[in-house]
Design a protein around this motif. Sequence first.
Motif, PDB file in Angstrom:
ATOM      1  N   LEU A 105       0.830  -1.169   0.112  1.00 24.90           N
ATOM      2  CA  LEU A 105      -0.120   0.114  -0.098  1.00 24.90           C
ATOM      3  C   LEU A 105       0.925   1.303  -0.043  1.00 24.90           C
ATOM      4  N   GLU A 106       1.926   1.286  -0.924  1.00 23.76           N
ATOM      5  CA  GLU A 106       2.888   2.411  -0.995  1.00 23.76           C
ATOM      6  C   GLU A 106       2.243   3.652  -1.524  1.00 23.76           C
ATOM      7  N   CYS A 107       0.980   3.562  -2.183  1.00 21.21           N
ATOM      8  CA  CYS A 107       0.245   4.446  -2.793  1.00 21.21           C
ATOM      9  C   CYS A 107      -0.370   5.535  -1.798  1.00 21.21           C
ATOM     10  N   PHE A 108      -0.377   5.056  -0.358  1.00 14.84           N
ATOM     11  CA  PHE A 108      -0.958   5.809   0.772  1.00 14.84           C
ATOM     12  C   PHE A 108       0.006   6.272   1.620  1.00 14.84           C
ATOM     13  N   SER A 109      -0.070   7.226   2.313  1.00 10.87           N
ATOM     14  CA  SER A 109       1.079   8.036   3.274  1.00 10.87           C
ATOM     15  C   SER A 109       0.983   6.972   4.498  1.00 10.87           C
ATOM     16  N   ARG A 110       2.370   7.167   5.086  1.00  8.76           N
ATOM     17  CA  ARG A 110       2.514   6.310   6.239  1.00  8.76           C
ATOM     18  C   ARG A 110       1.607   6.353   7.148  1.00  8.76           C
ATOM     19  N   LYS A 111       0.868   7.387   7.528  1.00  2.82           N
ATOM     20  CA  LYS A 111      -0.082   7.974   8.686  1.00  2.82           C
ATOM     21  C   LYS A 111      -1.248   6.833   8.394  1.00  2.82           C
ATOM     22  N   THR A 112      -1.791   6.948   6.845  1.00  2.00           N
ATOM     23  CA  THR A 112      -3.033   6.154   6.568  1.00  2.00           C
ATOM     24  C   THR A 112      -2.895   4.933   6.268  1.00  2.00           C
ATOM     25  N   ARG A 113      -1.722   4.442   5.945  1.00  2.00           N
ATOM     26  CA  ARG A 113      -1.490   3.091   5.386  1.00  2.00           C
ATOM     27  C   ARG A 113      -2.139   1.996   6.205  1.00  2.00           C
ATOM     28  N   SER A 114      -1.905   2.005   7.446  1.00  4.11           N
ATOM     29  CA  SER A 114      -2.443   0.960   8.362  1.00  4.11           C
ATOM     30  C   SER A 114      -3.860   0.697   8.336  1.00  4.11           C
ATOM     31  N   LEU A 115      -4.519   1.968   8.398  1.00  5.95           N
ATOM     32  CA  LEU A 115      -6.028   2.112   8.267  1.00  5.95           C
ATOM     33  C   LEU A 115      -6.451   1.603   7.062  1.00  5.95           C
ATOM     34  N   GLU A 116      -5.768   1.927   5.792  1.00  4.56           N
ATOM     35  CA  GLU A 116      -6.272   1.644   4.617  1.00  4.56           C
ATOM     36  C   GLU A 116      -6.205   0.022   4.298  1.00  4.56           C
ATOM     37  N   GLY A 117      -5.054  -0.544   4.949  1.00  7.26           N
ATOM     38  CA  GLY A 117      -4.797  -2.035   4.731  1.00  7.26           C
ATOM     39  C   GLY A 117      -6.071  -2.662   5.590  1.00  7.26           C
ATOM     40  N   TYR A 118      -6.342  -2.242   6.859  1.00  4.99           N
ATOM     41  CA  TYR A 118      -7.717  -2.825   7.496  1.00  4.99           C
ATOM     42  C   TYR A 118      -8.925  -2.721   6.691  1.00  4.99           C
ATOM     43  N   GLN A 119      -9.019  -1.641   5.929  1.00  6.46           N
ATOM     44  CA  GLN A 119     -10.236  -1.314   5.210  1.00  6.46           C
ATOM     45  C   GLN A 119     -10.247  -2.396   4.021  1.00  6.46           C
ATOM     46  N   LEU A 120      -9.062  -2.661   3.217  1.00  5.32           N
ATOM     47  CA  LEU A 120      -8.917  -3.306   2.188  1.00  5.32           C
ATOM     48  C   LEU A 120      -9.382  -4.870   2.465  1.00  5.32           C
ATOM     49  N   ASP A 219     -14.282   4.870  23.863  1.00  6.92           N
ATOM     50  CA  ASP A 219     -14.565   3.917  24.997  1.00  6.92           C
ATOM     51  C   ASP A 219     -14.594   2.422  24.545  1.00  6.92           C
ATOM     52  N   HIS A 220     -15.074   2.312  23.318  1.00  9.80           N
ATOM     53  CA  HIS A 220     -14.948   0.626  22.936  1.00  9.80           C
ATOM     54  C   HIS A 220     -13.639   0.530  21.989  1.00  9.80           C
ATOM     55  N   SER A 221     -12.829   1.560  22.156  1.00 10.55           N
ATOM     56  CA  SER A 221     -11.488   1.173  21.352  1.00 10.55           C
ATOM     57  C   SER A 221     -11.529   0.848  20.045  1.00 10.55           C
ATOM     58  N   LEU A 222     -12.292   1.381  19.142  1.00 13.26           N
ATOM     59  CA  LEU A 222     -12.630   1.227  17.811  1.00 13.26           C
ATOM     60  C   LEU A 222     -11.596   1.483  16.646  1.00 13.26           C
ATOM     61  N   ARG A 223     -11.831   1.134  15.571  1.00 13.07           N
ATOM     62  CA  ARG A 223     -10.958   1.796  14.363  1.00 13.07           C
ATOM     63  C   ARG A 223     -12.304   2.210  13.545  1.00 13.07           C
ATOM     64  N   ALA A 224     -11.747   3.224  12.831  1.00 19.16           N
ATOM     65  CA  ALA A 224     -12.808   3.781  11.679  1.00 19.16           C
ATOM     66  C   ALA A 224     -12.634   2.825  10.589  1.00 19.16           C
ATOM     67  N   ILE A 225     -13.499   1.982  10.432  1.00 18.17           N
ATOM     68  CA  ILE A 225     -13.546   0.939   9.309  1.00 18.17           C
ATOM     69  C   ILE A 225     -14.973   0.681   9.111  1.00 18.17           C
ATOM     70  N   ASN A 226     -15.302   0.572   7.880  1.00 14.12           N
ATOM     71  CA  ASN A 226     -16.619  -0.072   7.326  1.00 14.12           C
ATOM     72  C   ASN A 226     -16.733  -1.651   7.373  1.00 14.12           C
ATOM     73  N   PRO A 227     -17.252  -2.255   8.394  1.00 16.67           N
ATOM     74  CA  PRO A 227     -17.101  -3.732   8.609  1.00 16.67           C
ATOM     75  C   PRO A 227     -17.883  -4.483   7.571  1.00 16.67           C
ATOM     76  N   PHE A 228     -17.253  -5.775   7.225  1.00 18.69           N
ATOM     77  CA  PHE A 228     -17.654  -6.346   6.166  1.00 18.69           C
ATOM     78  C   PHE A 228     -19.054  -7.240   6.620  1.00 18.69           C
ATOM     79  N   TRP A 229     -19.053  -7.515   7.812  1.00 17.53           N
ATOM     80  CA  TRP A 229     -20.274  -7.853   8.566  1.00 17.53           C
ATOM     81  C   TRP A 229     -21.287  -7.102   8.861  1.00 17.53           C
ATOM     82  N   ALA A 230     -21.475  -6.016   8.516  1.00 18.72           N
ATOM     83  CA  ALA A 230     -22.478  -4.944   8.949  1.00 18.72           C
ATOM     84  C   ALA A 230     -23.938  -5.474   8.154  1.00 18.72           C
ATOM     85  N   ASP A 231     -23.620  -6.031   6.931  1.00 16.76           N
ATOM     86  CA  ASP A 231     -25.082  -6.418   6.216  1.00 16.76           C
ATOM     87  C   ASP A 231     -25.340  -7.882   6.240  1.00 16.76           C
ATOM     88  N   LEU A 232     -24.474  -8.509   7.073  1.00 18.48           N
ATOM     89  CA  LEU A 232     -24.901 -10.093   6.976  1.00 18.48           C
ATOM     90  C   LEU A 232     -25.914 -10.417   8.006  1.00 18.48           C
TER      91      LEU A 232
END
Length: 705
Positions: A105-120, A219-232
Amino acid sequence: MGNPAFKGKQFYAPKRVYRNADGTNREFSEMWTGDWWWFMQMELPDGVTIAPVIVSSDKTQLTRFAGDKQAWPVYLSIGNIEKETRRQPSARAMVLIGYIPISKLECFSRKTRSLEGYQLFHECMRTLLRPLIDAGTNGVDMQCADGFIRTIYPILASYIADYPEQCLVACCKESACPRCIINPKERGARLFSDSRDPGITIRVLGEKADGENPPEFDDHSLRAINPFWADLPHCNIFTSMTPDILHQLHKGVFKDHISSWATEATEGGEGEVDARFQCMSPHPSLRHFKRGISLTTQWTGTEHKNMEKVFLTVLAGATDPAVIRAVRGVLDFIYYAHFETHTDESLGLLDAAWLTFHDNKHIFEDLEIRKHFNISKLHNIKHYIDAIRSHGTADGFNTEGTERLHIDLAKMGYKATNKKEFIKQMTIWLRRQESIQRFCLYLQWAVPGYTAEISKNGSEVDEDEEEDEEEDEEEDDVNRVAAGDEVVESYTIAKKPALHNVSVTSIVSDYGATDFLQHLTSFIDTERLVGDIALSAASAFDLYKQVGFVLPPIPEVTSKPTPDVIHAVRAVPAMITSQGIKQAVPGRFSTVLVQESPSIVAGGPLSGLRVAQVRVIFKLPTEFGQYNHPLAYVHWYTPLRPTPNDLDTNMFTISRSSHNHRQRTSVIPVAKIIRSCHLAPKFGRKMPDTWTSSTVLDDATNFFY
């Protein structure tokens, strides 16, 4: 669902099983015995069948010595198939449904690279599991393995993954718990916190995506991700996080934490612990750590399990009793967590083991080994009881099974490629392998008597090889001791003894059977055997080296009989041969449980049993009397007490039994031997330097059982 190979191994409805007629001791084993399936069935229309979908993902290394080539397989199975079948790679009850791409994920900055990997990851999982949305909402008609057509509702019920991947799926930070919302700084306490709620989590993540800042996000220690299981449909992803025995217990709590803490708390440290492992008494089911444990750098789950078997006795006497009790709590928890069948009573013991550790963990703070216990894996085991009650026992969800699948469904495929665009080549290779396997199954179904199978290297296994195996099995005689119409025990022994015409002098000197003639004479008199000649020092006997037993299955441990072997082999001294110096081989004299007297139900499982060491296994010559079973000359140990008499280890302690300062011995039929057992020496505060693994049973005076 429709694979005919699973006929008789699939179940289509939940059930509740009780050990007692009054329904006070419920049993949990397969997924259909748990609460999840029962409650989910009540939420769906009458008459439909649930297919609990089991998904597993695990990143694995493909290259061995150099390179960073990785694959991220995603596997799928269903809870309708019994867990013993799901665990067998050859049954192919767990299938590969895709590879998640691994990118820098070198197309993203170091700051956002981890979060984009989670979303991928979540976008890929959303694509893979999209068919479950409509099928889980409206159902789909499927032909099942038993030939019936049912309306199936496939619902994501379990997600098998290690802890980092569980947090990735749950959209929480790795300092949090993927099942509950406990404060990360309180994970080491005996606290019960609220479970995560999918509805609340989806709402909070949606508000965060809209630019809001809901307080529950932190409080729930969440990450800003759109989860795959939301529509299941009907999916609670947090309760689907099932126990991971391999990474959470063997490699986590035991290896990474409790073993190192206890070693540091032991008088003499690593050196003393290594010496005790090196001198541990042998047993066929144990690995002998001849170099100790501190020098081992690459550990496997099997090595952790072998350490756990003797670790408590290694520490006994050399550290604070509170350390022993804390370690015992962890080890008891590990063994109870392995149960393949649980009941309300055994789950109570599992909880008691967890409490035992927490009641004694303060010793590591007192000894300044630890400052806190805010450790994720220590907290995660708190959820084992709830997970077992809802989804069945933990052995059905262990990551050991999926890691084994990496060999067949990832690493072998990579090995077959030219290492360029290897994922595409791997999928083609796997597709061809599956085609061959399906064709073999078709031939077995279509051609009567066809038994050939295609092995991994492409060779055939035919009937000739099976006949060879049958001929090998005929080398042993099977003898059974009958009580009325019931077969009590069985053993196997070679048709012909390994050693012929061994003199009494050799038996006494080489096997340590000092009173052999005396006790054999007493046995012949007791059994009223009539022979042609009398025993004398000039008599000779044929000796066996080993006897095999088949231990009956225990539902909590295994559903299959377990092979067991006892040995009576003399030591072989070092000698000079034409090929050089041949090293000495120590003797092997197994310790066993003997049915000395009739058992009493109220006396417990060890009632009527006594520990002995087998020194000689021999056949009584017909000239001294006709006897149908082989005989064994044994050294006795003191009787077992009704309950364990060492309170810290919760084990039995025994010693050699003597009479007039002489070892108490007997000649008994081999049929009275129930099984082998392991005796661990009581090392005391400092182990004597003269003890070795081959002589410790003779050198030590007291033992743990």
